[in-house]
Write a protein that holds these residues in place. Sequence first.
Motif, short mmCIF file in Angstrom:
data_model
loop_
_atom_site.label_atom_id
_atom_site.label_comp_id
_atom_site.label_asym_id
_atom_site.label_seq_id
_atom_site.Cartn_x
_atom_site.Cartn_y
_atom_site.Cartn_z
N ALA A 393 -55.15 27.97 50.89
CA ALA A 393 -55.75 28.45 52.15
C ALA A 393 -57.09 29.13 51.87
O ALA A 393 -58.05 28.96 52.63
N ALA A 394 -57.18 29.91 50.79
CA ALA A 394 -58.43 30.56 50.43
C ALA A 394 -59.50 29.54 50.09
O ALA A 394 -60.68 29.69 50.46
N ALA A 395 -59.11 28.45 49.41
CA ALA A 395 -60.07 27.40 49.08
C ALA A 395 -60.59 26.72 50.34
O ALA A 395 -61.79 26.44 50.46
N ILE A 396 -59.68 26.45 51.29
CA ILE A 396 -60.10 25.82 52.55
C ILE A 396 -61.09 26.71 53.29
O ILE A 396 -62.12 26.25 53.80
N ARG A 397 -60.80 28.00 53.33
CA ARG A 397 -61.71 28.95 53.98
C ARG A 397 -63.07 28.95 53.29
O ARG A 397 -64.12 28.97 53.94
N LEU A 398 -63.06 28.89 51.97
CA LEU A 398 -64.31 28.87 51.22
C LEU A 398 -65.10 27.60 51.47
O LEU A 398 -66.34 27.63 51.54
N PHE A 399 -64.43 26.45 51.60
CA PHE A 399 -65.12 25.20 51.92
C PHE A 399 -65.93 25.35 53.21
O PHE A 399 -67.08 24.91 53.29
N TRP A 400 -65.32 25.99 54.20
CA TRP A 400 -66.00 26.13 55.49
C TRP A 400 -67.10 27.18 55.44
O TRP A 400 -68.02 27.16 56.25
N MET A 401 -67.01 28.09 54.50
CA MET A 401 -68.08 29.08 54.34
C MET A 401 -69.29 28.49 53.62
O MET A 401 -70.42 28.91 53.86
N LYS A 402 -69.06 27.51 52.73
CA LYS A 402 -70.12 27.01 51.86
C LYS A 402 -70.72 25.68 52.28
O LYS A 402 -71.82 25.33 51.84
N HIS A 403 -70.01 24.90 53.08
CA HIS A 403 -70.46 23.54 53.38
C HIS A 403 -70.57 23.31 54.88
O HIS A 403 -70.07 24.10 55.70
N SER A 404 -71.19 22.21 55.22
CA SER A 404 -71.27 21.79 56.62
C SER A 404 -69.89 21.41 57.12
O SER A 404 -68.96 21.19 56.32
N ALA A 405 -69.76 21.29 58.45
CA ALA A 405 -68.46 21.00 59.04
C ALA A 405 -67.91 19.68 58.53
O ALA A 405 -66.70 19.55 58.25
N GLY A 406 -68.77 18.67 58.38
CA GLY A 406 -68.31 17.36 57.92
C GLY A 406 -67.79 17.40 56.50
O GLY A 406 -66.69 16.89 56.22
N VAL A 407 -68.54 18.03 55.60
CA VAL A 407 -68.12 18.12 54.20
C VAL A 407 -66.86 18.99 54.08
O VAL A 407 -65.92 18.66 53.35
N ALA A 408 -66.84 20.11 54.81
CA ALA A 408 -65.69 21.01 54.75
C ALA A 408 -64.42 20.32 55.25
O ALA A 408 -63.34 20.49 54.68
N THR A 409 -64.56 19.51 56.31
CA THR A 409 -63.40 18.77 56.83
C THR A 409 -62.87 17.80 55.79
O THR A 409 -61.66 17.71 55.56
N MET A 410 -63.79 17.08 55.15
CA MET A 410 -63.40 16.11 54.12
C MET A 410 -62.68 16.81 52.97
O MET A 410 -61.65 16.33 52.48
N LEU A 411 -63.22 17.95 52.53
CA LEU A 411 -62.63 18.67 51.40
C LEU A 411 -61.30 19.32 51.76
O LEU A 411 -60.48 19.59 50.87
N SER A 412 -61.07 19.59 53.03
CA SER A 412 -59.89 20.33 53.45
C SER A 412 -58.66 19.47 53.69
O SER A 412 -57.54 19.99 53.71
N ILE A 413 -58.83 18.17 53.86
CA ILE A 413 -57.71 17.31 54.26
C ILE A 413 -56.56 17.38 53.26
O ILE A 413 -55.42 17.68 53.61
N LEU A 414 -56.84 17.09 52.00
CA LEU A 414 -55.78 17.08 50.98
C LEU A 414 -55.18 18.48 50.74
O LEU A 414 -53.96 18.61 50.61
N PRO A 415 -56.01 19.54 50.66
CA PRO A 415 -55.41 20.87 50.52
C PRO A 415 -54.49 21.26 51.68
O PRO A 415 -53.46 21.91 51.45
#
Length: 474
Positions: A393-415
Amino acid sequence: MGFLDLIGYDRHGAVTEVATTLNKGRLNTYGVTLAALGFNAPAWVAASSMSVLYAMVGHAAPLAIVVAYFFPMLILAFCLVYLVREAPSAAGVFTYVERFLHPGMGTVLGWTYTVMAATVAPMTAVIGAEYIQALFPSLAGDIQARIIGTAMLLLFFLISLRGIVLTAKIAGLFLVFEITVVSGLGLCGIFDPQVHNLSFASLYSVKAAGGWGSLGAGLLFGLWMLANFDSAINYIEEAKVPVRTVQRSLLLVLSLAFLIYSLAAIGWQYAVPVGKLAQIVEDGNSGPIAAIANIYLPQSLSWIALFVVVTSACAGMQISLNSGARTMYRMSSEGHLPEMFGKTNKHKAPFVSVASIVAFGILMVWIKPLAKIIFYYDAVTITLVLSYASMLAAAIRLFWMKHSAGVATMLSILPVFSIFIILYVGYSAGISPGNLYEAWYIGAAVIVIGTILAFMKKRNLRYKNRVVMGAADD
């Protein structure tokens, strides 16, 4: 952006040190990997878990391990690689949750991880004592087992006080022996099979596992066997090139554990029929390890099957002591635990934290002996589930803090899917036969105590702020 940049891999070793009063620059990738793999403890985990895995999924035990490796454990590993770069700290889940989710949650989850590590210490002590008694029958007896377990904890307490380098060296010595035996017996089965009607395809067949439902239940033990690779993070403040060293070690430890257990899961059933392996009860005789060793080793070497579990338990014990202590040290340094837990000795070991875990371990050895071993499994499983789900969950939150919505969505699916799988494992632990809901009760108790600690920390902070403001007004 390349893949390595996307996951935050520090390939150039840009982070050369982190703030700490521990013994900086003492461990390389080899040292951290050995220390963390010692926490995984391949021999005693295989001795205690492989028969159960065979009983649940039969020939398809290797499939359960490979599924657990790729999903969710490898996903978790890549998330941790990302988190380590953004928040290098020996406290792992505490730091990630505190910085990227909520400070109060950080206290709760840091406490949860500490409980997990502190529980592994007495768990390995009672298992190690059981096998020492099997090696030396004259030591048999319940009281004697408690005394042996206590002596083991005190011995590794003294070793831990000598600093991280000695701990890593001893872990390496134990691991060379146990990996040789566990993997070697697997290779013996593969190259000199005694079971000749076994199809290799059935080892990776969902149908052979009894369907997706049975395979899902097998994931509980697949994850259990691969767990604790994340303990590499606990040594980041003592590594020579902190971030890169730990990032490499995370992937190495997980992959080595996967390779070791896969060789065992495949080779052992080529040596002994899987139906027989599934019925072997681990009761101090090394379980399936002894059954395989009796085929390939001469009678004069039969003691090896017992001894390798003792060394494995010792490795897991000393690394659990150090992992839990380093989490307590970092939590203390950041004001989430009393200051005394952050004190170090002349070898720069957090001796008060180590002593606290040893004291807890000795208490548990006496009130929860081998007959209560299921308590340890439940406690470790549920606290790992909470820790792993929170780090994802912390990694998913960090994805959204560091990347655009599209990249963060892609990175968050598997986690996100990994969180659901890990929570399913926690659910399965709670409804396992013979200990209905015990894991859930333990998890609830850990969270309640962690929440109390969080409120105490918040209350102390408010008090200190009032004192500072009052002094300023004067």
